[in-house]
Design a protein around this motif. Sequence first.
Motif, PDB file in Angstrom:
ATOM      1  N   LYS A 212       0.793  -1.215   0.000  1.00  0.00           N
ATOM      2  CA  LYS A 212       0.000   0.000   0.000  1.00  0.00           C
ATOM      3  C   LYS A 212       0.841   1.288   0.000  1.00  0.00           C
ATOM      4  N   PRO A 213       1.513   1.574  -1.106  1.00  0.00           N
ATOM      5  CA  PRO A 213       2.390   2.745  -1.137  1.00  0.00           C
ATOM      6  C   PRO A 213       1.621   4.062  -0.976  1.00  0.00           C
ATOM      7  N   ALA A 214       2.353   5.113  -0.600  1.00  0.00           N
ATOM      8  CA  ALA A 214       1.757   6.439  -0.424  1.00  0.00           C
ATOM      9  C   ALA A 214       1.084   6.893  -1.723  1.00  0.00           C
ATOM     10  N   LEU A 215       0.054   7.678  -1.603  1.00  0.00           N
ATOM     11  CA  LEU A 215      -0.662   8.369  -2.692  1.00  0.00           C
ATOM     12  C   LEU A 215      -1.541   7.466  -3.563  1.00  0.00           C
ATOM     13  N   ASN A 216      -1.098   6.222  -3.804  1.00  0.00           N
ATOM     14  CA  ASN A 216      -1.899   5.335  -4.646  1.00  0.00           C
ATOM     15  C   ASN A 216      -1.879   3.904  -4.132  1.00  0.00           C
ATOM     16  N   GLY A 217      -2.110   3.745  -2.851  1.00  0.00           N
ATOM     17  CA  GLY A 217      -2.106   2.401  -2.257  1.00  0.00           C
ATOM     18  C   GLY A 217      -3.467   1.758  -2.426  1.00  0.00           C
ATOM     19  N   HIS A 218      -3.477   0.566  -2.965  1.00  0.00           N
ATOM     20  CA  HIS A 218      -4.752  -0.082  -3.297  1.00  0.00           C
ATOM     21  C   HIS A 218      -5.523  -0.565  -2.066  1.00  0.00           C
ATOM     22  N   ALA A 219      -6.836  -0.488  -2.184  1.00  0.00           N
ATOM     23  CA  ALA A 219      -7.709  -0.991  -1.116  1.00  0.00           C
ATOM     24  C   ALA A 219      -7.778  -2.514  -1.169  1.00  0.00           C
ATOM     25  N   THR A 220      -8.119  -3.115  -0.037  1.00  0.00           N
ATOM     26  CA  THR A 220      -8.431  -4.548   0.024  1.00  0.00           C
ATOM     27  C   THR A 220      -9.917  -4.645   0.356  1.00  0.00           C
TER      28      THR A 220
ATOM     29  N   LEU B 244      -3.071 -10.955  15.219  1.00  0.00           N
ATOM     30  CA  LEU B 244      -3.292 -12.329  14.753  1.00  0.00           C
ATOM     31  C   LEU B 244      -4.782 -12.488  14.519  1.00  0.00           C
ATOM     32  N   HIS B 245      -5.160 -13.018  13.346  1.00  0.00           N
ATOM     33  CA  HIS B 245      -6.598 -13.174  13.106  1.00  0.00           C
ATOM     34  C   HIS B 245      -6.971 -14.549  12.539  1.00  0.00           C
ATOM     35  N   ASP B 246      -8.226 -14.905  12.809  1.00  0.00           N
ATOM     36  CA  ASP B 246      -8.774 -16.200  12.421  1.00  0.00           C
ATOM     37  C   ASP B 246      -9.156 -16.193  10.934  1.00  0.00           C
ATOM     38  N   VAL B 247      -9.089 -17.355  10.317  1.00  0.00           N
ATOM     39  CA  VAL B 247      -9.348 -17.481   8.880  1.00  0.00           C
ATOM     40  C   VAL B 247     -10.764 -17.038   8.479  1.00  0.00           C
ATOM     41  N   TYR B 248     -11.719 -17.128   9.387  1.00  0.00           N
ATOM     42  CA  TYR B 248     -13.106 -16.781   9.026  1.00  0.00           C
ATOM     43  C   TYR B 248     -13.448 -15.318   9.331  1.00  0.00           C
ATOM     44  N   LEU B 249     -12.510 -14.568   9.876  1.00  0.00           N
ATOM     45  CA  LEU B 249     -12.819 -13.182  10.268  1.00  0.00           C
ATOM     46  C   LEU B 249     -12.996 -12.289   9.026  1.00  0.00           C
ATOM     47  N   VAL B 250     -14.062 -11.483   9.029  1.00  0.00           N
ATOM     48  CA  VAL B 250     -14.296 -10.539   7.919  1.00  0.00           C
ATOM     49  C   VAL B 250     -13.381  -9.323   8.110  1.00  0.00           C
ATOM     50  N   HIS B 251     -12.655  -8.979   7.048  1.00  0.00           N
ATOM     51  CA  HIS B 251     -11.738  -7.836   7.153  1.00  0.00           C
ATOM     52  C   HIS B 251     -11.502  -7.188   5.798  1.00  0.00           C
ATOM     53  N   GLY B 252     -10.924  -5.999   5.817  1.00  0.00           N
ATOM     54  CA  GLY B 252     -10.619  -5.272   4.585  1.00  0.00           C
ATOM     55  C   GLY B 252      -9.855  -4.011   4.948  1.00  0.00           C
ATOM     56  N   SER B 253      -9.502  -3.222   3.936  1.00  0.00           N
ATOM     57  CA  SER B 253      -8.819  -1.956   4.236  1.00  0.00           C
ATOM     58  C   SER B 253      -9.035  -0.994   3.076  1.00  0.00           C
ATOM     59  N   GLU B 254      -9.016   0.312   3.413  1.00  0.00           N
ATOM     60  CA  GLU B 254      -9.288   1.328   2.388  1.00  0.00           C
ATOM     61  C   GLU B 254      -8.028   1.697   1.617  1.00  0.00           C
ATOM     62  N   ALA B 255      -8.227   2.410   0.524  1.00  0.00           N
ATOM     63  CA  ALA B 255      -7.091   2.858  -0.289  1.00  0.00           C
ATOM     64  C   ALA B 255      -6.246   3.846   0.507  1.00  0.00           C
ATOM     65  N   ASN B 256      -5.019   3.987   0.087  1.00  0.00           N
ATOM     66  CA  ASN B 256      -4.110   4.924   0.765  1.00  0.00           C
ATOM     67  C   ASN B 256      -3.802   6.098  -0.153  1.00  0.00           C
ATOM     68  N   PHE B 257      -4.387   7.263   0.155  1.00  0.00           N
ATOM     69  CA  PHE B 257      -4.080   8.475  -0.615  1.00  0.00           C
ATOM     70  C   PHE B 257      -3.208   9.416   0.206  1.00  0.00           C
ATOM     71  N   SER B 258      -2.748   8.953   1.351  1.00  0.00           N
ATOM     72  CA  SER B 258      -1.931   9.803   2.227  1.00  0.00           C
ATOM     73  C   SER B 258      -0.485   9.836   1.704  1.00  0.00           C
ATOM     74  N   THR B 259       0.350  10.593   2.383  1.00  0.00           N
ATOM     75  CA  THR B 259       1.749  10.694   1.937  1.00  0.00           C
ATOM     76  C   THR B 259       2.641   9.655   2.621  1.00  0.00           C
ATOM     77  N   ASN B 260       2.030   8.774   3.418  1.00  0.00           N
ATOM     78  CA  ASN B 260       2.818   7.720   4.091  1.00  0.00           C
ATOM     79  C   ASN B 260       2.427   6.346   3.585  1.00  0.00           C
TER      80      ASN B 260
END
Length: 258
Positions: free
Chosen positions: A89-97, A181-197
């Motif tokens: 997830k690089p700065a400015l254009n890090g892809h969402a999951t 640490l997370h379980d295989v059935y846990l629902v998860h995701g993450s947003e895109a990274n438009f920040s400078t870090n």
Amino acid sequence: MLNEQQIKNYQVDGYVIPDFKMAEEDLLEIEHLHDDLIEKYPKYLNYCPAILQYDERFLKHCLNEKILDFVEQLIGNNFALWNSSFFAKPALNGHATPWHQDGQYWPIRPLATCTVWLAIDDATEENGCLKFIKGSHKDKKLKKHEFNKDKNLTLNQELLKTEYNENDSVSLILMRGQISLHDVYLVHGSEANFSTNSRRGMTMRFMPTTSVFDHELAREKYNNLNASKYSDRKIYHARGVDKSNKNILEYMSTKDFN
Ligand SMILES: O=C(O)CCC(=O)C(=O)O
């Protein structure tokens, strides 16, 4: 070590954040290995699904004894490392999951895995930290996913909106060197990274050896779903023995890492 309450958190919530920070020299080594990987394979700038297939020097860090101690407390004495990936997830254009459960396309029977997610950078809401739906692992079932063909995503399997409520999500704010640490059935995701870090995260996937990583099933069903073929994956011994007697484990020693 995890205390009783932390073990209970993993069972009830589906994840836990232990009191741990990886040594700075190890983090610097991982950064260096990752820089090398991206230089050789620029297509993995955002996400590399299987870093050990390209550089086994990462193994030293996946098999960090302190991390294995936590995993052992959660999934028992006998387990193996079957993958490690890098969500950079690089700065400015890090892809969402997109929101998902992990086990959709994994050739592991019975399905079981504890994922360790290591923060290489501070992970915050601004740079797209991981988000979990607490307790969503509890019925131990894979929910309905659909294919999202958007190229600006790390993964393409996405949970149907009817399968979870985003308002129930918690943000996994971690400092560099911390793990969850997370379980295989846990629902998860993450947003895109438009920040400078950047928000680099490395995963390590451990399965109890009562489960089998089925290379044949991978060849038949899952290979075309991932650029790095599941059927080529090596399964590395972590602790104990192969309880199933069906896994072929690779035994590595510290001298193999240098
Ligand atoms: O780091 C991310 O954004 C996603 C990580 C993930 O999906 C996982 O650890 O299984």
